[in-house]
Motif scaffolding. Structure first.
Motif, PDB file in Angstrom:
ATOM      1  N   ALA A 167       0.436   0.948  -9.244  1.00 42.45           N
ATOM      2  CA  ALA A 167       0.859  -0.376  -9.707  1.00 42.45           C
ATOM      3  C   ALA A 167      -0.375  -1.261  -9.836  1.00 42.45           C
ATOM      4  N   TYR A 168      -0.473  -2.005 -10.958  1.00 38.92           N
ATOM      5  CA  TYR A 168      -1.632  -2.869 -11.124  1.00 38.92           C
ATOM      6  C   TYR A 168      -1.312  -4.045 -12.041  1.00 38.92           C
ATOM      7  N   THR A 169      -2.016  -5.150 -11.772  1.00 40.31           N
ATOM      8  CA  THR A 169      -1.959  -6.367 -12.584  1.00 40.31           C
ATOM      9  C   THR A 169      -3.283  -7.096 -12.368  1.00 40.31           C
ATOM     10  N   GLN A 170      -3.306  -8.454 -12.464  1.00 46.15           N
ATOM     11  CA  GLN A 170      -4.539  -9.213 -12.305  1.00 46.15           C
ATOM     12  C   GLN A 170      -4.256 -10.511 -11.569  1.00 46.15           C
ATOM     13  N   PHE A 171      -5.341 -11.236 -11.209  1.00 47.40           N
ATOM     14  CA  PHE A 171      -5.209 -12.483 -10.460  1.00 47.40           C
ATOM     15  C   PHE A 171      -5.199 -13.721 -11.370  1.00 47.40           C
ATOM     16  N   TRP A 172      -6.002 -13.701 -12.411  1.00 44.20           N
ATOM     17  CA  TRP A 172      -6.374 -14.930 -13.124  1.00 44.20           C
ATOM     18  C   TRP A 172      -6.014 -14.828 -14.602  1.00 44.20           C
ATOM     19  N   ARG A 173      -5.925 -15.989 -15.214  1.00 44.07           N
ATOM     20  CA  ARG A 173      -5.714 -16.013 -16.651  1.00 44.07           C
ATOM     21  C   ARG A 173      -6.959 -15.526 -17.389  1.00 44.07           C
ATOM     22  N   GLY A 174      -6.727 -14.847 -18.507  1.00 43.58           N
ATOM     23  CA  GLY A 174      -7.836 -14.342 -19.307  1.00 43.58           C
ATOM     24  C   GLY A 174      -7.981 -15.109 -20.603  1.00 43.58           C
ATOM     25  N   MET A 222       0.941 -10.731 -13.599  1.00 45.36           N
ATOM     26  CA  MET A 222       2.214 -10.133 -14.004  1.00 45.36           C
ATOM     27  C   MET A 222       2.398 -10.121 -15.516  1.00 45.36           C
ATOM     28  N   SER A 223       1.315 -10.326 -16.240  1.00 49.71           N
ATOM     29  CA  SER A 223       1.380 -10.261 -17.706  1.00 49.71           C
ATOM     30  C   SER A 223       0.085  -9.632 -18.229  1.00 49.71           C
ATOM     31  N   PRO A 224      -0.015  -8.324 -18.271  1.00 52.06           N
ATOM     32  CA  PRO A 224       1.094  -7.411 -17.951  1.00 52.06           C
ATOM     33  C   PRO A 224       1.050  -6.930 -16.506  1.00 52.06           C
ATOM     34  N   PHE A 225       2.167  -6.305 -16.095  1.00 52.33           N
ATOM     35  CA  PHE A 225       2.266  -5.585 -14.826  1.00 52.33           C
ATOM     36  C   PHE A 225       2.700  -4.151 -15.152  1.00 52.33           C
ATOM     37  N   ASN A 226       1.941  -3.180 -14.635  1.00 55.17           N
ATOM     38  CA  ASN A 226       2.233  -1.773 -14.916  1.00 55.17           C
ATOM     39  C   ASN A 226       2.609  -1.054 -13.624  1.00 55.17           C
TER      40      ASN A 226
END
Length: 439
Positions: free
Chosen positions: A270-277, A290-294
């Protein structure tokens, strides 16, 4: 006068002849004394080694416990005629012989042949001082009187304290961690002849592992990876900070041993990110938490890699059955196009369900004492689309706390929007220097 001179010469000659005889006489007396002393010492040694004699006698059948013939083995080594005479006789060894004497003579003969330097006396010398006693007619009895009878001491039995048995529960868990905080700074003056701009970047990473192995065919490996990096550049007038690397990933594998190095494995990724890109000078949000969340769940087998004296270690996961779930929380992309279509979702949808096959290769190679290479290759296919990524990290350690890292990350995903220059391929690379710590 002549007669007086002749008498003096005769007296002198007699004195010279008498002196060697006197010296020879003294030598004979000394030898006799030495023989007597050696013989008496042998008797003392024989008395002190009765226990050894008894063991030797028990090894022979039907022998008494006080056979005097054994003193030859314990006394100072003497050359006896009997061993040589028996060895040179023409008749059979079994005719008219005594087993005890034969064993003693065979032992002495072996010593005579192998260590003649140990022989101190001879039977002829012993005969001169009194002859040999070949046997005792009766055992020697010692008259020992009991001088004082002491009452036996009563020993009080002390009960030992109870023994406390401490059983330690085995710990099947192992924990590992890797942390680093590194940065890069570049300054370029405004009049630099080749152009360019100054920039600053910083990157932090935390990797934690908690692994369970009960040594009875069950393993459960868990790894949490967190990376976050920022950079600044003067050319970007919209954003003071942008992310250069952003990752929050959990890998968990439950394995049941099939052979020495193969495991039946159920893996969760499971992986996602912390910050806006963002992109430079662009206010649109290209990615977010959570955009995206895999989420990928796969069933297959793991192979444990140990090669080159454990300098190359890791796992290879092969899963013919895999389920992939993708979730996008945001539902818009500015005012131009829908946000979700960038990640292969249908217009207006938030989720995507895929079934296919998946593999993961995670290896670490200690190239040298201060150089390590870590690679992770991941691939998932539904036979309609392919997602593949390959992370490569080279670490150069200057000491325990200072290191530099080179990160190379190519990626392929044909479910995203196609780029005019790179197609479906994507690429990221950076190099940093700073603090690192592992345990």
């Amino acid at each position: 006068m002549r007669k007086l001179f002749a008498l003096l010469l005769m007296a002198l000659a007699l004195q010279v002849q008498a002196q060697p005889r006197s010296t020879a006489s003294r030598n004979i007396e000394y030898q006799e004394y030495q023989v007597n002393k050696n013989y008496s010492d042998s008797l003392v040694a024989f008395k002190e080694k009765l226990d050894s004699m008894q063991m030797a006698e028990e090894a022979l059948e039907d022998l008494g416990l006080a056979d005097g013939r054994f003193y030859k083995l314990f006394a100072p080594l003497t050359f006896y005629h009997s061993p040589a005479r028996k060895a040179l006789r023409m008749v059979s060894h079994s005719e008219g012989t005594d087993p005890v004497s034969d064993e003693i003579d065979n032992t002495l003969l072996s010593v005579y042949l192998n260590r003649p330097d140990l022989v101190l006396n001879s039977e002829n010398r012993l005969n001169k001082v009194g002859g040999l006693n070949h046997d005792f007619s009766a055992p020697i009895q010692q008259d020992v009187a009991l001088v004082e009878k002491v009452d036996p001491v009563t020993v009080e039995q002390v009960e030992d304290p109870p023994v406390e048995v401490l059983v330690t529960k085995p710990n099947f868990w192992t924990f590992k961690g890797d942390y680093f905080l590194q940065g890069l700074q570049s300054y370029i003056s405004g009049n630099w002849y080749k152009g360019g701009e100054s920039n600053y970047s910083i990157l932090g990473s935390i990797t934690m592992e908690a692994n369970y192995n009960n040594k009875q065919k069950v393993k459960w490996d868990n790894k949490l990876e967190m990376k976050l990096g920022f950079l600044t550049s003067k050319s970007d007038s919209v954003h003071s900070l942008k992310t250069s690397d952003d990752l929050l990933r959990l890998t968990s594998k439950l394995g049941l041993q099939a052979t020495k190095k193969w495991y039946y494995t159920l893996q969760l990724l499971a992986y996602t990110q912390f910050w806006r890109g963002f992109k430079s000078n662009d206010r649109h949000v290209y990615s977010d938490i959570m955009s995206p969340f895999n989420l990928n769940i796969s069933l297959g087998m793991d192979y444990n890699v140990e090669a080159w004296k454990k300098k190359l270690t890791g796992t290879i996961h092969l899963a013919p059955f895999a389920y992939n779930f993708k979730y996008v929380d945001r539902n818009w992309f500015g005012d131009k196009e829908n946000f979700t279509t960038r990640y292969g979702l249908d217009l207006g949808k938030h989720t995507l369900h895929d079934f296919g096959s998946q593999f993961t290769i995670d290896l670490k190679w200690a190239i040298a004492e201060n150089i390590t290479y870590q690679t992770r290759m991941y691939g998932f296919t539904t036979f309609k689309r392919v997602e593949w990524e390959w992370e490569n990290t080279f670490t150069f350690n200057f000491n325990k706390y200072i290191s530099t890292k080179l990160f190379i990350y190519p990626r392929f995903d044909d479910s995203t929007m196609r780029d005019d220059h790179h197609g479906y391929f994507q690429f990221k690379e950076f190099m940093s220097l700073g603090f690192s710590y592992s345990f």
